[in-house]
Design a protein around this motif. Structure first.
Motif, short mmCIF file in Angstrom:
data_model
loop_
_atom_site.label_atom_id
_atom_site.label_comp_id
_atom_site.label_asym_id
_atom_site.label_seq_id
_atom_site.Cartn_x
_atom_site.Cartn_y
_atom_site.Cartn_z
N ARG A 95 39.93 25.68 2.49
CA ARG A 95 40.53 24.38 2.13
C ARG A 95 39.85 23.77 0.91
O ARG A 95 40.52 23.19 0.06
N VAL A 96 38.54 23.90 0.81
CA VAL A 96 37.83 23.41 -0.37
C VAL A 96 38.30 24.17 -1.61
O VAL A 96 38.52 23.58 -2.67
N ALA A 97 38.48 25.47 -1.47
CA ALA A 97 38.93 26.30 -2.59
C ALA A 97 40.30 25.86 -3.09
O ALA A 97 40.51 25.68 -4.30
N GLU A 98 41.24 25.66 -2.18
CA GLU A 98 42.60 25.25 -2.55
C GLU A 98 42.62 23.83 -3.12
O GLU A 98 43.32 23.55 -4.08
N LYS A 99 41.86 22.92 -2.51
CA LYS A 99 41.80 21.55 -3.01
C LYS A 99 41.26 21.53 -4.44
O LYS A 99 41.80 20.84 -5.30
N THR A 100 40.22 22.27 -4.69
CA THR A 100 39.63 22.32 -6.03
C THR A 100 40.65 22.82 -7.04
O THR A 100 40.80 22.23 -8.12
N ALA A 101 41.35 23.88 -6.72
CA ALA A 101 42.37 24.42 -7.64
C ALA A 101 43.46 23.39 -7.92
O ALA A 101 43.84 23.17 -9.08
N ARG A 102 43.95 22.72 -6.87
CA ARG A 102 44.98 21.69 -7.06
C ARG A 102 44.46 20.54 -7.92
O ARG A 102 45.17 20.05 -8.81
N ASP A 103 43.23 20.11 -7.67
CA ASP A 103 42.66 18.99 -8.43
C ASP A 103 42.48 19.35 -9.90
O ASP A 103 42.75 18.52 -10.78
N ILE A 104 42.01 20.55 -10.20
CA ILE A 104 41.84 20.97 -11.60
C ILE A 104 43.19 20.99 -12.30
O ILE A 104 43.33 20.51 -13.43
N GLU A 105 44.19 21.54 -11.64
CA GLU A 105 45.53 21.59 -12.24
C GLU A 105 46.08 20.18 -12.45
O GLU A 105 46.67 19.89 -13.49
N TYR A 106 45.87 19.29 -11.49
CA TYR A 106 46.39 17.94 -11.59
C TYR A 106 45.70 17.14 -12.70
O TYR A 106 46.36 16.54 -13.54
N TRP A 107 44.37 17.11 -12.69
CA TRP A 107 43.63 16.26 -13.61
C TRP A 107 43.56 16.80 -15.02
O TRP A 107 43.53 16.04 -15.99
N PHE A 108 43.51 18.14 -15.17
CA PHE A 108 43.25 18.70 -16.49
C PHE A 108 44.34 19.64 -16.99
O PHE A 108 44.21 20.21 -18.07
N ASP A 109 45.40 19.84 -16.21
CA ASP A 109 46.51 20.70 -16.61
C ASP A 109 46.01 22.09 -17.00
O ASP A 109 46.42 22.67 -18.01
N ASP A 113 43.40 29.82 -10.44
CA ASP A 113 43.69 30.56 -9.21
C ASP A 113 42.42 30.73 -8.41
O ASP A 113 41.34 30.95 -8.97
N VAL A 114 42.55 30.64 -7.09
CA VAL A 114 41.44 31.00 -6.22
C VAL A 114 41.39 32.52 -6.20
O VAL A 114 42.36 33.17 -5.83
N CYS A 115 40.28 33.07 -6.63
CA CYS A 115 40.14 34.54 -6.66
C CYS A 115 39.68 35.09 -5.32
O CYS A 115 40.11 36.15 -4.90
N GLY A 116 38.78 34.38 -4.68
CA GLY A 116 38.27 34.89 -3.42
C GLY A 116 37.41 33.88 -2.70
O GLY A 116 36.84 32.97 -3.30
N VAL A 117 37.34 34.07 -1.40
CA VAL A 117 36.47 33.30 -0.53
C VAL A 117 35.76 34.33 0.34
O VAL A 117 36.36 34.91 1.24
N ALA A 118 34.51 34.60 0.00
CA ALA A 118 33.73 35.62 0.72
C ALA A 118 32.74 34.92 1.64
O ALA A 118 31.77 34.33 1.20
N GLU A 119 33.02 34.98 2.94
CA GLU A 119 32.16 34.31 3.91
C GLU A 119 30.86 35.07 4.09
O GLU A 119 30.81 36.29 3.94
N PHE A 120 29.81 34.32 4.41
CA PHE A 120 28.52 34.94 4.73
C PHE A 120 27.90 34.20 5.89
O PHE A 120 28.24 33.05 6.17
N ASP A 121 27.00 34.86 6.58
CA ASP A 121 26.23 34.24 7.64
C ASP A 121 24.93 35.00 7.79
O ASP A 121 24.67 35.95 7.06
N GLY A 122 24.12 34.55 8.70
CA GLY A 122 22.87 35.24 8.96
C GLY A 122 21.71 34.83 8.06
O GLY A 122 20.66 35.45 8.11
N LEU A 123 21.91 33.78 7.24
CA LEU A 123 20.78 33.30 6.44
C LEU A 123 19.77 32.67 7.39
O LEU A 123 20.11 32.17 8.46
N GLN A 124 18.53 32.64 7.01
CA GLN A 124 17.47 32.17 7.89
C GLN A 124 17.34 30.66 7.95
O GLN A 124 16.67 30.13 8.82
N HIS A 125 17.99 29.95 7.06
CA HIS A 125 17.86 28.49 7.04
C HIS A 125 18.49 27.89 8.29
O HIS A 125 19.61 28.27 8.65
N PRO A 126 17.84 26.96 8.97
CA PRO A 126 18.39 26.42 10.21
C PRO A 126 19.66 25.59 10.03
O PRO A 126 20.47 25.49 10.94
#
Length: 143
Positions: A95-109, A113-126
């Motif tokens: 949703r953040v990816a799509e919102k950002t793309a829409r906002d860039i198109e709206y404000w700056f013409d 395109d959203v190229c990818g959303v690669a999820e990650f997990d398992g980082l040690q930070h709590p």
């Protein structure tokens, strides 16, 4: 690396001279407190050095190649006991990816395109143990 037009510096230039601006996208600081300024720092078209204004600067920077954006999105760890009622499940990297793309198109013409959303997990930070790398691509306005 400096922009060819001399108006600023690019965060990363990939092989092939592909310019990329980067931002950290997080609703919480590393200590677990809410990051109250994140929406302004990322989504505002009215402030300098936001993800949106970086796209505008990069698209007119003078680079000969199309540019892109990289956002490192962190969501609260599933193991984190604190529930955040104000950030429901709909606040996802997609949703953040799509919102950002829409906002860039709206404000700056700018065609973006959203190229990818690669999820990650398992980082040690709590707090920031999981999230996604989000990439966007847009055409330079130098064409």
């Amino acid at each position: 690396m400096p922009y060819p037009n001399g108006s600023g510096r690019c965060d990363i230039v990939l092989p092939g001279e592909i310019p990329v601006e980067c931002k950290l996208l997080r609703y919480w600081r590393a200590n677990g407190d809410s990051e109250d300024y994140m929406p302004k720092q990322v989504f505002s078209p009215f402030h300098e050095n936001t993800l949106l204004t970086d796209s505008q600067k990069l698209s007119t920077s003078g680079f000969e190649r199309d540019g892109g954006l990289l956002g490192l999105f962190y969501k609260r760890s599933d193991a984190d006991p604190e529930s955040v009622a104000n950030l429901p499940e709909r606040f996802t990297a997609e949703r953040v990816a799509e919102k950002t793309a829409r906002d860039i198109e709206y404000w700056f013409d700018i065609d973006v395109d959203v190229c990818g959303v690669a999820e990650f997990d398992g980082l040690q930070h709590p707090i920031q143990a999981q999230g996604a790398a989000i990439t966007w691509k847009f055409r330079s306005q130098n064409d």
